[in-house]
Design an enzyme around this catalytic site. Structure first.
Site, PDB file in Angstrom:
ATOM      1  N   GLU A 167      27.669 -33.669  -6.584  1.00 41.24           N
ATOM      2  CA  GLU A 167      28.407 -32.504  -6.106  1.00 41.24           C
ATOM      3  C   GLU A 167      29.388 -32.837  -4.980  1.00 41.24           C
ATOM      4  O   GLU A 167      29.183 -32.449  -3.821  1.00 41.24           O
ATOM      5  CB  GLU A 167      27.441 -31.395  -5.673  1.00 41.24           C
ATOM      6  CG  GLU A 167      26.516 -30.960  -6.815  1.00 41.24           C
ATOM      7  CD  GLU A 167      25.602 -29.802  -6.462  1.00 41.24           C
ATOM      8  OE1 GLU A 167      25.553 -29.398  -5.290  1.00 41.24           O
ATOM      9  OE2 GLU A 167      24.925 -29.291  -7.376  1.00 41.24           O
ATOM     10  N   GLU A 350      22.183 -30.058 -13.675  1.00 42.64           N
ATOM     11  CA  GLU A 350      21.371 -29.089 -12.920  1.00 42.64           C
ATOM     12  C   GLU A 350      21.641 -27.690 -13.444  1.00 42.64           C
ATOM     13  O   GLU A 350      22.799 -27.313 -13.672  1.00 42.64           O
ATOM     14  CB  GLU A 350      21.710 -29.088 -11.415  1.00 42.64           C
ATOM     15  CG  GLU A 350      21.209 -30.266 -10.649  1.00 42.64           C
ATOM     16  CD  GLU A 350      21.527 -30.174  -9.154  1.00 42.64           C
ATOM     17  OE1 GLU A 350      21.670 -29.062  -8.616  1.00 42.64           O
ATOM     18  OE2 GLU A 350      21.655 -31.250  -8.541  1.00 42.64           O
TER      19      GLU A 350
HETATM   20  O1  IFM Z   1      19.143 -27.698  -4.049  1.00 47.14           O
HETATM   21  C1  IFM Z   1      20.452 -27.839  -4.486  1.00 47.14           C
HETATM   22  C2  IFM Z   1      20.730 -29.275  -4.849  1.00 47.14           C
HETATM   23  O2  IFM Z   1      20.538 -30.116  -3.776  1.00 47.14           O
HETATM   24  C3  IFM Z   1      22.149 -29.440  -5.331  1.00 47.14           C
HETATM   25  N1  IFM Z   1      22.501 -28.469  -6.328  1.00 47.14           N
HETATM   26  C4  IFM Z   1      22.177 -27.098  -6.085  1.00 47.14           C
HETATM   27  C5  IFM Z   1      20.715 -26.968  -5.693  1.00 47.14           C
HETATM   28  C6  IFM Z   1      20.375 -25.489  -5.421  1.00 47.14           C
HETATM   29  O3  IFM Z   1      21.133 -25.005  -4.360  1.00 47.14           O
END
Ligand code: IFM
Length: 440
Positions: A167, A350
Site C-alpha cells: 500500500e 486484502e
Molecule cells: O490493517 C490494515 C493493513 O495493515 C493494511 N490494509 C488495510 C488493513 C485494514 O485497515
C-alpha cells in the site's frame, strides 16, 4: 458461505493475510526500534497509546497460527517481514534471530503445505532510517534494495511469491499528507517526495531480487472507489483527483511510466527536477499486481489548495471502521486494472471487514463478515467470468490485530484474539470458510 472451492479454477489460491508489526510482538527477538514505536510513544497519535510490542505474540505462537491456517484449508499465507527485525539499524549488520524467525516461518508453512507469500515492507521503518528522513530521503531506494537482497538470500529459495511494498498510498499520502500514520507529517513536499521514493524503492528492490534469482514478484496497491457527491463538474473533478492520487499514481508509474495528470498537476511543483528520469527504475517488470480493496469514498470539491476535496459521510451499511460496504468497487478495480495495465495476473491481496466480535459461550458469531466475504467473492467470480485473470483471494486478516492508529479495537480477524491471554478463538466465519474450501 455462498461459494465453494469447486466454483474456482483448480489452481486458484485462497489465502489469509497479516503483517509483521500488527501481529508479531515487536519487543521479541532483537528487532530494532521503528518509526511506529516512536509514533505510538507520542501522546495523541494512537487510540489508547497502544503499540505493537506484544500484539498477538505471533513471534512465539507462530506454530499455532500456521496450524490454524492449515486447518482452515487455505492454500497460502501472506505475511510481511519486519525490516527492523532483520536489520535493527536499517542497514549494516543483520540480526540472526530475525532471519532465523522468517526462515522458520517459511519452513513451517511449507511443512504444512501452505504457499508463503512474503511482503517485504508493511510500514515499520527502522528508526535510524527515519532519523535520516525516512521516505523523504532518496537513499531509501538503496537501503530498501539491500534489505530485500539480504532477506531473499535467506528465504527467497522457498517463498512462492514476493511483494515489495504494501500500500504505497499509505506509506506516502496517509503518513506524510494526512499525518494519520508514522511519521505523522502534514506536508505536501514531503508527500510528493515520499510518493516518488516509495516507487523508486519498489523498483530498486525488484531489480535487487531479480539479481538474486527471485521471480514471481508483485506490487500491492490499495484502492478506494471515488464517487463524486454530485454531477456538478467541480465535484466530478475532485473525485478524479482523489482517484488519481489514491488509485492511479502508483500503478501508472510502475506499469505505464507515467503519472495521472489530475495528481501530477498538484504534485509536480514539489517533485525534484528530472523526476521523469526515474521511470525506468520504477518500472522494473513485475509478474503480478496485488489489489487491496475495502470501501468507497464520496468526494466533494472543497476550497483551499490542492487537492481541494472533502470526504462526505456515506450511507450504511458500514463496518466498525466507518467504511461503507461497497462490493461493486472490487469488480470495478479488477476490470480497470485489467483494461489499463494489460492482461497480467492479479491477486486480491486484502479484503475483509472489522466488526465488534465477542466471544460468547466459546463462540464468535460473525455472520456479518460471512455476508461481506460472500458479496465480494461474488464480484470476483463475475469479473473472472468476463476474462479478468484473478489468480487468488486473500482475506484480511487471519487474526484480530493491531490496527495501527486505532489500536486493538478494530477486529478484522477470522480468528478472535484475547489480547490479555493471547487465546485464539476461531470465529464462525473461519468455520464457514473451512467448509467452503474443503477439497472433495
Ligand atoms: O490493517 C490494515 C493493513 O495493515 C493494511 N490494509 C488495510 C488493513 C485494514 O485497515
Amino acid at each position: 458461505m455462498g461459494f465453494k472451492r469447486a466454483d474456482f479454477p483448480e489452481d486458484f489460491i485462497f489465502g489469509v493475510a497479516t503483517s509483521s508489526y500488527q501481529i508479531e510482538g515487536h519487543q521479541f527477538g532483537g528487532a530494532g526500534l521503528t518509526h511506529w514505536d516512536s509514533f505510538a510513544a507520542t501522546p495523541g497519535n494512537i487510540k489508547g497509546a497502544e503499540n505493537g510490542a506484544t500484539a498477538c505474540d505471533h513471534y512465539h505462537k507462530w506454530p499455532e497460527d500456521l496450524d490454524l491456517i492449515q486447518a482452515m484449508g487455505a492454500d497460502a499465507y501472506r505475511f510481511s517481514t519486519s525490516w527492523a527485525r532483520v536489520l535493527p539499524e536499517g542497514t549494516g549488520q543483520p540480526n540472526p534471530q530475525g532471519l532465523d524467525f522468517y526462515d522458520r516461518l517459511v519452513d513451517g508453512l511449507l511443512d504444512r503445505g501452505i504457499k508463503p507469500f512474503a511482503t517485504l515492507y508493511h510500514w515499520e521503518l527502522p528508526a535510524p532510517l527515519a532519523d535520516l528522513g525516512g521516505w523523504r530521503n532518496r537513499d531509501i531506494a538503496k537501503w530498501f534494495a539491500d534489505f530485500a537482497s539480504i532477506l531473499m538470500r535467506r528465504i527467497g529459495d522457498r517463498v512462492h511469491a514476493t511483494a515489495t511494498i504494501n500500500e504505497p498510498w499509505c506509506v506516502s499520502w496517509l503518513s506524510h499528507f494526512l499525518g494519520h500514520h508514522a511519521p505523522g507529517l502534514r506536508d505536501i513536499r514531503a508527500t510528493a517526495r515520499s510518493m516518488l521514493h516509495v516507487l523508486l524503492a519498489h523498483g530498486a528492490a525488484v531489480q535487487a531480487m531479480r539479481a538474486e534469482g527471485i521471480d514471481n514478484i508483485g506490487l500491492v496497491a490499495n484502492m478506494e472507489y471515488a464517487q463524486p457527491v454530485s454531477q456538478n463538474p467541480a465535484d466530478i473533478a475532485a473525485a478524479e483527483r482523489y482517484d488519481a492520487i489514491y488509485n492511479l499514481w502508483f500503478l501508472d508509474a510502475a506499469l505505464l511510466q507515467s503519472y495521472p495528470k489530475a495528481a501530477l498537476d498538484g504534485l509536480e511543483p514539489h517533485l525534484p527536477a528530472g523526476w521523469a528520469d526515474d521511470f525506468p527504475m520504477i518500472a522494473a517488470p513485475v509478474d503480478w499486481i496485488g489489489l487491496n480493496y475495502y470501501t468507497k469514498k464520496i468526494i466533494a470539491a472543497a476550497d483551499g489548495p490542492f487537492p481541494a476535496l472533502a470526504e462526505i459521510d456515506g450511507p450504511p451499511p458500514k463496518t466498525t471502521m466507518g467504511w461503507e460496504i461497497y462490493p461493486e468497487g472490487l469488480a470495478y478495480f479488477l476490470r480497470n486494472i485489467h483494461s489499463r495495465y494489460g492482461d497480467r495476473p492479479i491477486y486480491v491481496t486484502e479484503n475483509g471487514m472489522s466488526h465488534d466480535d465477542q466471544v460468547i459461550d466459546g463462540r464468535v458469531s460473525d455472520q456479518v463478515r460471512i455476508e461481506y466475504l460472500e458479496k465480494h467473492v461474488a464480484q470476483l467470480r463475475q469479473v473472472m467470468a468476463e476474462g479478468v485473470d484473478v489468480k487468488g483471494y486473500f482475506i484480511w486478516s487471519l487474526l484480530d490485530n493491531y490496527e495501527w492508529a486505532l489500536g486493538y479495537d478494530k477486529r478484522f480477524g477470522l480468528v478472535h484474539m484475547d489480547f490479555e491471554t493471547l487465546v485464539r478463538t476461531p470465529k464462525v466465519s473461519y468455520f464457514a470458510l473451512q467448509k467452503a474450501l474443503k477439497r472433495q
